[in-house]
Design an enzyme around this catalytic site. Structure first.
Site, mmCIF file in Angstrom:
data_model
loop_
_atom_site.group_PDB
_atom_site.id
_atom_site.type_symbol
_atom_site.label_atom_id
_atom_site.label_comp_id
_atom_site.label_asym_id
_atom_site.label_seq_id
_atom_site.Cartn_x
_atom_site.Cartn_y
_atom_site.Cartn_z
ATOM 1 N N ASP A 139 0.833 -1.207 0.000
ATOM 2 C CA ASP A 139 0.000 0.000 0.000
ATOM 3 C C ASP A 139 0.869 1.259 0.000
ATOM 4 O OD1 ASP A 139 -2.381 1.412 -0.110
ATOM 5 O OD2 ASP A 139 -2.673 1.419 2.063
ATOM 6 N N PRO A 142 1.312 8.356 -1.323
ATOM 7 C CA PRO A 142 1.851 9.550 -0.657
ATOM 8 C C PRO A 142 1.485 9.659 0.815
ATOM 9 C CG PRO A 142 1.086 10.116 -2.849
ATOM 10 C CD PRO A 142 0.680 8.689 -2.608
ATOM 11 N N ALA A 143 0.270 9.239 1.188
ATOM 12 C CA ALA A 143 -0.158 9.345 2.586
ATOM 13 C C ALA A 143 0.634 8.423 3.500
ATOM 14 C CB ALA A 143 -1.650 9.057 2.703
#
Length: 453
Positions: A139, A142-143
């Site tokens: 996963d 950017p977060a």
């Protein structure tokens, strides 16, 4: 989900603020009263009474505890918050990286090419470490990348976080299931394939392209973004330096067999960063490559172009074939117009024109390299000689003289597409050094005999 205000306690930790919240958890900034340090605490939303959810949460904790790398967030502790006894919740205590995540950072505009090179170095190294330990992230987005607060001109530092849906390398995710965030799934995942090291590399490459533009590369609905990803590669701005663009293309190739591995991306990002720093400081440019004339002088001083096949080189060639499980191998010397095969296993071809051989590419780049599928790679798919012999995969390492000239290569071919490992390339490089040492010994023996005469 329990809402915790600043001043509330989780064990020995005092909450000082909220960092972020998602569907599965909330992350708080906290102060460790015992050790006098700032930490981040991830509190899972689900109560610690659901066996399946507890299993998932414990798995994330154990995975994070096993990994220790400068570009991964460090896990300090884990526990169960029973401040509300009827609603116990598992929490993870991690280092607090002061700064935004990459998603928030990009709201203020794109990163510079040097910053992306730094970030690519850190995160590719982290990804290599994760993969070497047998895990997948699954996963990358950017977060899930934290950017340490530093001055604009200083070296940006990135850390990969959130292993909530991480997997085991080689494990199937289950038919019909897809793990990851839709905007960063690889083309093969869209088509139903299980996650792999190559899917992690693709997601990271896509994130770094986004870091250069501050725009989502494949926007739209899930169906739109999926179809667009199958239709085209990401667009890399023309202003991006060629060496940096090549790395990103290698990471985001639609064919997973053609993607570069994380370790290669890390090495190449580091070289790009070094070049950009040198240019910014006004340092002298890297020395010009050695001239072809000097290289040919080096080829001729070993006196092997017109000699018959050699037993010593035959042994090295056979050993390379066995170690890399490949039916065809050569020790080759590159002259001006021809490539001479001084040892050959599997195909009895003494020499070929330089323009149809892959050996000159090895000489030009000066390092080991590989082609996973000759029939689709732009550098090889139209080669008539390779088609004639039905070879599909290739790996090579250069023969490098004591004074730094690349005079040929030790290479292997396979008749099936395959991805050679870094260990394969390291073995090939060692054997190429043995072959080159044999040439140096023979040259020294000739000089000694001449001096005696």
């Amino acid at each position: 989900m329990i809402q915790r205000a600043p001043g509330a306690a989780i064990g020995r930790y005092t909450i000082t603020g909220e960092i972020g919240q998602g569907g599965m958890s909330t992350v708080y900034a906290c102060y460790d009263r015992l050790l006098d340090r700032d930490v981040a605490i991830k509190v899972f939303a689900a109560q610690a009474v659901n066996p399946e959810l507890v299993r998932v949460q414990e798995a994330e904790a154990r995975l994070a505890a096993k990994l220790n790398h400068h570009a991964l967030t460090t896990l300090f502790d884990a526990g169960v918050d029973s401040s509300e006894p009827e609603r116990p919740q598992i929490y993870l205590v991690m280092e607090h990286v002061h700064g935004d995540d990459l998603m928030r950072r990009l709201e203020h505009g794109p990163l510079t090419t040097l910053q992306v090179s730094y970030l690519g170095t850190d995160l590719s190294n982290a990804l290599q470490y994760v993969h070497e330990n047998g895990f997948l992230h699954c996963d990358i987005k950017p977060a899930n990348i934290l950017i340490a607060d530093r001055n604009f001109d200083s070296r940006i530092r990135g850390k990969l976080t959130d292993f909530g849906i991480a997997g085991i390398v080689g494990a199937a995710s289950g038919k019909g299931t897809t793990t990851g965030t839709a905007a960063y799934l690889s083309p093969e995942q869209i088509e139903g394939a299980d996650p792999s090291t190559a899917t992690d590399v693709y997601a990271l490459g896509l994130v770094l392209v986004e870091a250069l533009t501050a725009r989502l590369e494949y926007p739209g609905t899930m169906e739109q973004t999926a179809l667009e990803r199958l239709r085209r590669d990401p667009v890399i701005p023309s202003t991006v330096p060629a060496d940096l663009a090549d790395i990103l293309r290698g990471m985001t190739h639609r064919n997973p067999l053609m993607r570069i591995p994380a370790h290669e991306a890390a090495d190449r990002f580091e070289r790009v960063a070094a070049r950009l720093i040198a240019e910014r400081r006004g340092d002298a440019p890297p020395p010009e490559p050695k001239s072809e004339e000097a290289r040919l002088d080096a080829v001729h001083r070993y006196g092997v172009l017109d000699t018959p096949p050699d037993a010593a080189f035959d042994r090295i060639s056979r050993l390379a074939g066995r170690m890399l499980d490949s039916p065809i191998s050569f020790v080759s010397i590159v002259d001006g117009e021809r490539v001479f095969h001084k040892a050959r296993l599997g195909v009895d071809v003494a020499e070929v024109p330089r323009e149809v051989s892959l050996c000159p590419i090895t000489v030009d780049i000066g390092r080991s390299w590989t082609v996973a599928d000759i029939s689709v790679d732009d550098r090889t798919r139209d080669n008539p000689v390779l088609k004639q012999y039905g070879v599909r995969a290739y790996a090579a390492a250069p023969l490098v003289t004591e004074d730094g000239h690349n005079i040929g290569s030790l290479c292997v071919y396979d008749v099936r597409p395959r991805a050679f490992t870094q260990q394969n390339l390291d073995d090939l490089t060692e054997l190429a050094a043995v072959a080159m040492h044999e040439l140096e010994l023979r040259r020294a023996a000739r000089r000694l005999a001449f001096d005696r005469d």
